[in-house]
Design a protein around this motif. Structure first.
Motif, short mmCIF file in Angstrom:
data_model
loop_
_atom_site.label_atom_id
_atom_site.label_comp_id
_atom_site.label_asym_id
_atom_site.label_seq_id
_atom_site.Cartn_x
_atom_site.Cartn_y
_atom_site.Cartn_z
N THR A 106 0.82 -1.21 0.00
CA THR A 106 0.00 0.00 0.00
C THR A 106 0.85 1.26 0.00
OG1 THR A 106 -1.69 1.23 1.22
CG2 THR A 106 -0.18 -0.08 2.52
N SER A 107 0.35 2.28 -0.68
CA SER A 107 1.05 3.56 -0.76
C SER A 107 0.66 4.52 0.35
CB SER A 107 0.75 4.24 -2.10
OG SER A 107 1.15 3.44 -3.18
N ASP A 171 3.26 4.23 11.57
CA ASP A 171 2.01 3.81 10.93
C ASP A 171 1.02 4.98 10.89
OD1 ASP A 171 0.13 2.14 9.77
OD2 ASP A 171 -0.67 1.48 11.70
N THR A 172 1.15 5.78 9.84
CA THR A 172 0.29 6.95 9.67
C THR A 172 -0.05 7.09 8.19
OG1 THR A 172 0.15 9.33 10.14
CG2 THR A 172 2.26 8.51 9.35
N PRO A 173 -1.19 7.67 7.84
CA PRO A 173 -1.58 7.74 6.43
C PRO A 173 -0.51 8.38 5.56
CG PRO A 173 -3.45 8.32 7.81
CD PRO A 173 -2.25 8.20 8.73
N GLY A 174 -0.15 7.72 4.46
CA GLY A 174 0.83 8.26 3.53
C GLY A 174 2.27 8.01 3.90
N VAL A 176 5.93 8.31 4.82
CA VAL A 176 6.83 9.45 4.55
C VAL A 176 6.79 9.82 3.07
CG1 VAL A 176 9.23 10.24 4.54
CG2 VAL A 176 8.36 8.93 6.49
N LEU A 177 6.98 8.82 2.22
CA LEU A 177 7.11 9.06 0.79
C LEU A 177 5.95 9.88 0.25
CD1 LEU A 177 7.87 6.24 -1.82
CD2 LEU A 177 6.34 8.13 -2.31
N ASN A 178 4.73 9.37 0.42
CA ASN A 178 3.60 10.04 -0.21
C ASN A 178 3.10 11.24 0.57
OD1 ASN A 178 3.10 8.81 -2.77
ND2 ASN A 178 2.66 6.93 -1.66
N ARG A 179 3.36 11.29 1.87
CA ARG A 179 3.02 12.52 2.59
C ARG A 179 3.84 13.68 2.03
NH1 ARG A 179 2.82 13.37 9.17
NH2 ARG A 179 2.56 15.63 9.16
N LEU A 180 5.13 13.46 1.82
CA LEU A 180 5.97 14.51 1.24
C LEU A 180 5.62 14.75 -0.22
CD1 LEU A 180 9.45 13.60 2.76
CD2 LEU A 180 8.02 15.56 3.35
#
Length: 312
Positions: A106-107, A171-174, A176-180
């Protein structure tokens, strides 16, 4: 995504069983992956012998149940639809060995939203590769509350054998990669909507300025080399223009207050450096950027609409 992950692991000499939504789709995917591997090796993108290694270690499964029944590690890579992932994870965990590690690619979905679908959630975690998996080395590892920490070294070793790098994140939405990535995209859209630059202009600035540095250094190392006091002063301008959302972060202000200004003071976000180490870092930076500039010149511009295909 699943195919690229399979290629990476098979090229590392790990036996991989591929299974898709149907047996016909699996056969087609398997044939495509072998064709790609041969083409990538011919182009020099895969190391010598990769096509033969992948063909020898990548096999076809008849069904999902057959494919996962007696293996050490399972990675699902279905689309980012929560119910679809939960359904598949339930199906997998019903027949997989009790000690089999189950990963999800999952992304953005947190582990705790998917773990209830897995029987034995202690063997479940996110193993998030990026597309295209054979060429993008980074992998995010995300454990849930019930994930057994003992499985992490096993997964990390598998990733290392496949020539990838991993980092554990919360364990948080997104993650590191997709949050940034999505924050950057949202701000880029705002810049275009405000008429500050065109989409082409934004892309040019990103890839040819700070994005140019990112293959070698993350944001904290880049800030250290620029000077943390410089960053703090720049944030004052941003705060005046955009308010609290772009005010200087507390961790930055604390370092500056302590006299830790980055490379020039010998200490910053990434730790302490002797003068000799700082000099070596700057030399590496200059060498890396020089090589990157030559590589981009050799490759020429990307074949995007409106781009010149002529090299200077």
């Amino acid at each position: 995504m699943g195919g690229g992950i399979a290629q990476s692991l098979a090229d590392a000499g790990i036996r991989v069983t591929l299974v898709d939504v149907s047996h016909e789709a699996t056969i087609a995917s398997h044939a495509r992956l072998l064709r790609e591997a041969a083409a990538f090796e011919k182009q020099g993108l895969f190391r010598p012998g990769a096509a033969d290694r992948i063909e020898a270690h990548l096999v076809i499964g008849e069904t999902i149940e057959e494919a996962v029944r007696d293996v050490d590690f399972i990675e699902e890579a279905v689309p980012e639809i929560p119910d679809l992932k939960r359904e598949l994870l339930t199906r997998i965990s019903r027949v997989a060995r009790a000690d089999a590690i189950i990963g999800t690619n999952t992304s953005t979905l947190p582990v705790h939203t998917l773990a209830p679908a897995v029987s034995g959630p202690e063997r479940f975690l996110t193993v998030h590769f990026s597309n295209p998996a054979p060429f993008v080395p980074g992998v995010e590892l995300v454990c849930g509350e019930k994930t057994d920490p003992a499985i992490l070294p096993v997964v990390k070793d598998m990733i290392r054998r496949a020539g990838h790098q991993s980092a554990e994140v919360a364990d948080t939405p997104g993650f590191v990669l997709n949050r940034l990535q999505y924050v950057l995209f949202k701000e880029a859209c705002a810049i275009v909507e405000e008429g500050i630059a065109t989409t082409e202009g934004v892309d040019t600035i990103v890839r040819s300025t700070f994005g140019f540095r990112l293959p070698f250094f993350g944001p904290f190392a880049i800030a250290d080399m620029a000077g943390l006091d410089v960053y703090q002063n720049c944030f004052k301008t941003f705060e005046q223009a955009f308010g609290e959302r772009l005010a200087a972060p507390k961790i930055l202000k604390d370092l500056v207050a302590a006299g830790k200004l980055g490379t020039k003071s010998g200490e910053g976000f990434v730790g302490q450096l002797t003068p000799e180490q700082a000099q070596a870092l700057v030399a590496y930076r200059n060498n890396a950027y020089g090589h990157m500039a030559r590589l981009l010149s050799d490759l020429g511009p990307a074949p995007l609409p409106g781009a010149s295909t002529q090299k200077d």
